[in-house]
Design a protein around this motif. Structure first.
Motif, PDB file in Angstrom:
ATOM      1  N   VAL A  58     -16.433  10.671   3.243  1.00  0.00           N
ATOM      2  CA  VAL A  58     -16.693  10.053   1.940  1.00  0.00           C
ATOM      3  C   VAL A  58     -15.615   9.014   1.617  1.00  0.00           C
ATOM      4  O   VAL A  58     -15.914   7.914   1.134  1.00  0.00           O
ATOM      5  N   LYS A  63     -22.079   7.345   1.735  1.00  0.00           N
ATOM      6  CA  LYS A  63     -22.721   7.368   0.412  1.00  0.00           C
ATOM      7  C   LYS A  63     -23.890   8.342   0.321  1.00  0.00           C
ATOM      8  O   LYS A  63     -24.434   8.549  -0.763  1.00  0.00           O
ATOM      9  N   PRO A  65     -26.460  11.929   1.018  1.00  0.00           N
ATOM     10  CA  PRO A  65     -26.431  13.332   0.603  1.00  0.00           C
ATOM     11  C   PRO A  65     -25.916  14.247   1.717  1.00  0.00           C
ATOM     12  O   PRO A  65     -25.944  13.894   2.894  1.00  0.00           O
ATOM     13  N   LYS A 121     -21.792  15.664  -3.414  1.00  0.00           N
ATOM     14  CA  LYS A 121     -22.914  15.102  -2.661  1.00  0.00           C
ATOM     15  C   LYS A 121     -23.835  16.182  -2.086  1.00  0.00           C
ATOM     16  O   LYS A 121     -24.832  15.870  -1.428  1.00  0.00           O
TER      17      LYS A 121
END
Length: 512
Positions: A58, A63, A65, A121
């Motif tokens: 990250v 970006k 999931p 996320k």
């Protein structure tokens, strides 16, 4: 593991290297891919060797999931936060060292903020339900029977059917149902932690008898029973068994201190899932009045003067955390016992202790090993060779290639030999770090990029393990010489050996 089809790329897991200091330095290396171009991560479970580099991913631009089971998402909140703090503390400790004065500041792999950004996320999905982690990929998660929330990952992409085992649990695993999954794949990637060994089948009741014997023996000796235990699952399994032994009177009342803030938070997560856990009778067995969950540092230090208690602390391989503090205060005591109940990787302090070291180095201090060193193998969260072979058989037929990973070289090779003996026609591969393969339906995998042999050398015991062994015994060996003159002469000769070796290597390197 990185999977690409069309314009989509996903990762299955993104874990930290754990083991020797040399191996752990690989966590600072650049990814072999651009994190900004990864569309999603499918996470098998919350152990740091599978999830620990998600915050770095990250931090460097990922970006998408992170798909996982809901228990894994709940555990990950604490596991990643703890890992972030460890990275920060390690960087701070190194920057305080006098021998680094004037050097560029040491930067952590990631910090707590990165860890929480990764956790946010998480996208929980139910077991055995199809979902699309990224365009052109379809997936399902299947119970892996390893720890709370653990899963194997079934993938479809471009007509190719793949199964990634994650970590597979053994039979008679506390809390967890047996591993599950469909059959018939083009390619299977299977862990092989215990691929070269078979354990004697042990029921939970039999395991409790083994623990009872160790507790009783330690109480007779009068010292503490120190148990290095992984914060996730192993601590909770031990509490399950200790609760049963205390409730039935199999052992006399003894205070149990869980000295690990992370283990305490993980235990809270387990408490939320009591109704779904096996072997608990749907009761919260973690609120036993003899269990003390230590969080405060001052409370932890008070345990230095304790005798006749059970002290559980992370980490399970003795590589960090409060257990090193308790080892420093108990290893030298003849009345204390150190009970190892988990896998000890090559290069770790736990492995060195297990292999019979007479002295070890902890936080720069030499500590003699006088305590009783004991071991119970029955708490493993990993399947043994027989159980792995059974899991593979249940995934068969495998039309393409079976990859073995997540094991020491001897474990993977032992597993490969047994597989080839049973199924001579099965295509089995032991991929190196960095290798890439093209996966096609019904065909053996084709290697498209070779691995990095230099990284393979980092696995196992490194020079720092050898140095620790040498340094901890050096003072004793010098003391056994007849006089101060002999000792000084020995030191002079050792220095000369190092100087001569360095000169030899320099000459060899330049070819002169």
């Amino acid at each position: 593991m990185e999977f690409t089809h069309g314009d989509s790329t996903i990762l299955v897991d993104c874990g930290m290297f754990q083991g020797s200091r040399t191996l752990e330095r690989l966590n600072f290396a650049e990814f072999t891919f651009d994190p900004r171009k990864i569309d999603a991560v499918v996470l098998t479970h919350a152990h740091i060797d599978h999830s620990g580099l998600l915050p770095k991913l990250v931090k460097q631009g990922f970006k998408g999931p992170i798909w996982c089971t809901r228990p894994t998402a709940d555990l990950l909140e604490y596991m990643l936060a703890d890992s972030g703090r460890i990275q920060e503390n390690e960087a701070e400790r190194r920057n305080r060292r006098r021998d680094r004065a004037g050097d560029e500041p040491f930067e952590p792999v990631y910090d707590s903020e990165d860890a929480m950004a990764a956790w946010r996320k998480c996208r929980p999905v139910e077991l055995e339900h199809y979902f699309e982690p990224a365009p052109s990929f379809r997936a399902r998660l299947w119970n892996a029977g390893h720890i709370l929330g653990s899963a194997s990952v079934e993938l479809y992409a471009g007509g190719v059917h793949v199964m990634c085992s994650g970590d597979v649990g053994p039979e008679n695993k506390a809390f967890q149902l047996d591993p599950a999954g469909p059959s018939g794949f083009d390619h299977v990637i299977c862990e092989s932690t215990y691929g070269d060994r078979a354990r004697e089948p042990v029921t939970i009741e039999q395991r409790r008898k083994l623990l009872q014997a160790e507790v009783e023996a330690s109480l007779v000796r009068g010292g503490n029973l120190v148990i290095p235990a992984f914060a996730l699952e192993r601590t909770q399994e031990l509490l399950l068994d200790l609760h049963a032994l205390l409730q039935t009177g199999a052992i006399r009342n003894v205070h149990v201190f869980v000295d690990s803030p992370l283990a305490n938070r993980v235990t809270e997560v387990f408490s939320r899932y009591t109704s779904e856990l096996e072997d608990t009778g749907q009761r919260n067995i973690f609120n036993d009045p003899l269990f003390h969950f230590v969080t405060d540092v001052a409370e932890s230090i008070k345990l230095n003067s304790t005798s006749g208690a059970i002290i559980m602390a992370a980490s399970g391989m003795c590589e960090g955390g409060r257990v090193r503090h308790h080892l420093a205060h108990n290893l030298h005591r003849r009345d204390s016992t150190i009970l190892l109940v988990g896998y000890q990787a090559e290069g770790t302090l736990g492995r060195v202790i297990l292999e019979g070291a007479q002295a070890v180095r902890i936080s720069g201090t030499d500590v003699r090993v006088r305590a009783q060193i004991r071991r119970i193998d029955s708490y493993s969260a990993h399947a043994d060779q027989h159980e792995l072979l059974e899991w593979i058989e249940e995934r068969s037929p495998i039309a393409g290639t079976l990859f073995l990973d997540h094991g020491e070289a001897s474990s993977m090779e032992g597993m490969r030999r047994e597989l080839q003996r049973r199924s001579p026609g099965l295509n089995v591969r032991l991929p190196q770090i960095g290798e890439r393969y093209e996966l096609a339906a019904g065909k053996a995998a084709r290697r498209t990029e070779t691995g990095r042999a230099d990284l393979e050398q980092a696995i196992g015991r490194d020079w720092q393990n050898a140095y620790a062994d040498f340094a901890t015994s050096l003072k004793r060996q010098l003391g056994e010489l007849r006089s101060d003159r002999d000792r000084r002469e020995a030191i002079v000769q050792m220095k000369e050996v190092l100087r001569s070796y360095a000169a030899h290597r320099a000459k060899h390197k330049t070819g002169k």
